[in-house]
Design an enzyme around this catalytic site. Structure first.
Site, PDB file in Angstrom:
ATOM      1  N   HIS A  51       0.628  -1.516   0.110  1.00 35.56           N
ATOM      2  CA  HIS A  51       0.445  -0.012   0.165  1.00 35.56           C
ATOM      3  C   HIS A  51       0.856   1.229  -0.200  1.00 35.56           C
ATOM      4  CE1 HIS A  51      -2.888   2.505   1.356  1.00 35.56           C
ATOM      5  NE2 HIS A  51      -2.000   2.894   2.036  1.00 35.56           N
ATOM      6  N   GLU A  52       2.047   1.042   0.918  1.00 37.29           N
ATOM      7  CA  GLU A  52       3.300   2.578   1.107  1.00 37.29           C
ATOM      8  C   GLU A  52       3.638   2.377  -0.166  1.00 37.29           C
ATOM      9  OE1 GLU A  52       2.388   3.880   3.226  1.00 37.29           O
ATOM     10  OE2 GLU A  52       1.226   2.884   5.160  1.00 37.29           O
ATOM     11  N   HIS A  63       1.521   4.353  -3.004  1.00 36.20           N
ATOM     12  CA  HIS A  63       1.968   5.720  -2.722  1.00 36.20           C
ATOM     13  C   HIS A  63       3.209   6.133  -3.448  1.00 36.20           C
ATOM     14  CE1 HIS A  63      -1.633   6.724   0.157  1.00 36.20           C
ATOM     15  NE2 HIS A  63      -1.303   5.840   0.855  1.00 36.20           N
ATOM     16  N   GLU A  74      -6.100   7.315  -0.953  1.00 36.26           N
ATOM     17  CA  GLU A  74      -5.762   5.690  -0.127  1.00 36.26           C
ATOM     18  C   GLU A  74      -6.423   4.544  -0.643  1.00 36.26           C
ATOM     19  OE1 GLU A  74      -3.611   5.869   2.138  1.00 36.26           O
ATOM     20  OE2 GLU A  74      -3.264   8.069   3.008  1.00 36.26           O
TER      21      GLU A  74
HETATM   22 ZN   LIG Z   1      -1.830   4.955   2.817  1.00 39.39          ZN
END
Ligand SMILES: [Zn+2]
Length: 422
Positions: A277-278, A281, A357
């Site tokens: 997930h990071e 980003h 997100e």
């Molecule tokens: Zn995030």
């Protein structure tokens, strides 16, 4: 003037009562019927005791949030109406002739008064967080963080105000534009030094201790074409039971950070899901989009501030006890207007953040092909932080920078049934 104070107290009390009614009475935490009994239903992963605690805790936290913002406005207004700002300015002018020393004295005392006024609500928030077992931070450590906050924000305010009021005095009409120009490198500089200078003032950062896990993460990073050679761990277990991870910084200082609580309490595949997930980003350059967005917002924001300052002075000069915009004494008005504007764009910036997100969640499930790891991660995040799985609407639009836990799990469940991920 008495009337103005009287009215603002009355409006504030009514507002708080309204918020309390909404949060404690009218909002309904039950999830849509079609998702009952699924992995998105809090009763499937929280005991009824935990559900009850999380509702109570969230209500209190949400109430404190909604009560504290207009409280700040009220404090700024009182500082102006009671002549405190004017008094501080006169005192600083008597003490010295040098403008920057006057600014330093004025900013220090104003900042101290504002911090002291906010302390009761901050203490309440800390107290509840301890009482519900989220915060594990000792009082002395908490106070140390508060003092650090005060010193950093006062120092920063001093620099910003010296430059800003210098500009206002020189360019009465166009100051906002020059202020905006200067804010661009400043924003980028602050983003750059945040992970290496500011964050370490609060917590200890070090390369991830678990080398096997680090190797797994780095191989995932390679899969995502990210040139990372370290993942950082931060010692948060002395302060909280909650779990978290984030990406921060820009350029060579960009880093992925995992809270040690996350490393300790999640399984390897769950940590990998969070890392993916990071990385999402990082790959989608969300930090750079964030900087660009804040530069655009600052342009309109500073323009509005300059207009609203002149308008407020033209209307209430006497009551506010300010002669000109370029006077230091106008600072509480500037802070008040900035805070009002910031609060009014919060729903918009949160919406953009929730969109990013969600995109990062999507990226994570595609990279790991492991929706189940994501689902159990979100369940554990909710459990560890006693966070609301399905918050009331107003809470979501003002407070949620991430989709709700409910939305995140529902999305992963849908991915599972569509793509046949495990
Ligand atoms: Zn995030």
């Amino acid at each position: 003037m008495k009337k103005m104070i009287y009215w603002s107290v009355l409006i504030y009390v009514l507002y708080c009562a309204g918020i309390a009614l909404y949060l404690f009475w009218f909002s309904d935490a039950s999830i849509p019927t079609e998702w009952r009994g699924t992995s998105a239903d809090p009763s499937s992963f929280l005991t009824s005791g935990e559900q009850h605690l999380s509702e109570r805790y969230s209500d209190l936290k949400n109430f404190l949030y909604f009560a504290s913002i207009p409280y700040d406005w009220f404090v700024y207004l009182l500082i102006l109406l009671l002549g405190i700002s004017n008094m501080l300015q006169k005192w600083a002018q008597r003490a010295t002739k040098a403008f920057w020393v006057q600014t330093a004295l004025y900013v220090f005392w104003l900042s101290l008064i504002i911090t002291a006024a906010a302390l009761p609500l901050e203490l309440a928030s800390y107290h509840f967080s301890r009482a519900y077992g989220i915060s594990t931070q000792s009082m002395s450590s908490w106070l140390r963080d508060e003092v650090t906050d005060f010193l950093i924000s006062t120092l920063l305010l001093f620099f910003v105000i010296t430059v800003l009021y210098g500009l206002i005095r020189r360019f009465e009409k166009r100051w906002w534009f020059f202020a905006w120009l200067i804010s661009i490198p400043l924003t980028i500089f602050l983003m750059f030094i945040q992970p290496v200078v500011i964050d370490p003032l609060y917590n200890k950062f070090y390369p991830l201790k678990n080398h096997a896990l680090e190797a797994e993460i780095l191989s995932l990073a390679q899969q995502a074409h990210i040139p990372a050679d370290h993942v950082f761990e931060v010692n948060m277990s002395e302060k909280t039971n909650a779990l978290n991870a984030y990406v921060t910084g820009i350029g060579s200082h960009a880093r992925i950070v995992l809270w040690d609580t996350t490393v300790e309490r999640l399984k390897q595949e769950e940590v990998l899901f969070i890392m993916a997930h990071e990385m999402g980003h990082y790959v989608m350059k969300h930090i750079y989009w964030g900087i660009a967005g804040s530069i655009v917002l600052a342009f309109f924001g500073l323009w509005m501030v300059s207009r609203l300052m002149s308008w407020a002075l033209a209307k209430w000069r006497k009551h506010l006890r300010i002669k000109a915009v370029g006077e230091l004494a106008s600072l509480p008005l500037l802070l008040l207007i900035m805070s009002l504007l910031q609060f009014s764009v919060t729903p918009l910036t949160n919406m953009v953040s929730r969109y990013e997100e969600h995109a990062a969640d999507k990226y994570a499930v595609e990279l790991t092909e492991d929706a189940d790891a994501g689902i159990s991660t979100f369940q554990k995040l909710a459990k560890a932080g006693l966070s609301e799985v399905y918050p009331p609407y107003l809470v979501k639009i003002f407070r949620y920078t991430h989709p709700t836990i409910f939305e995140r799990i529902v999305f992963l469940e849908q991915q599972k049934s569509e793509n046949g991920h495990k």
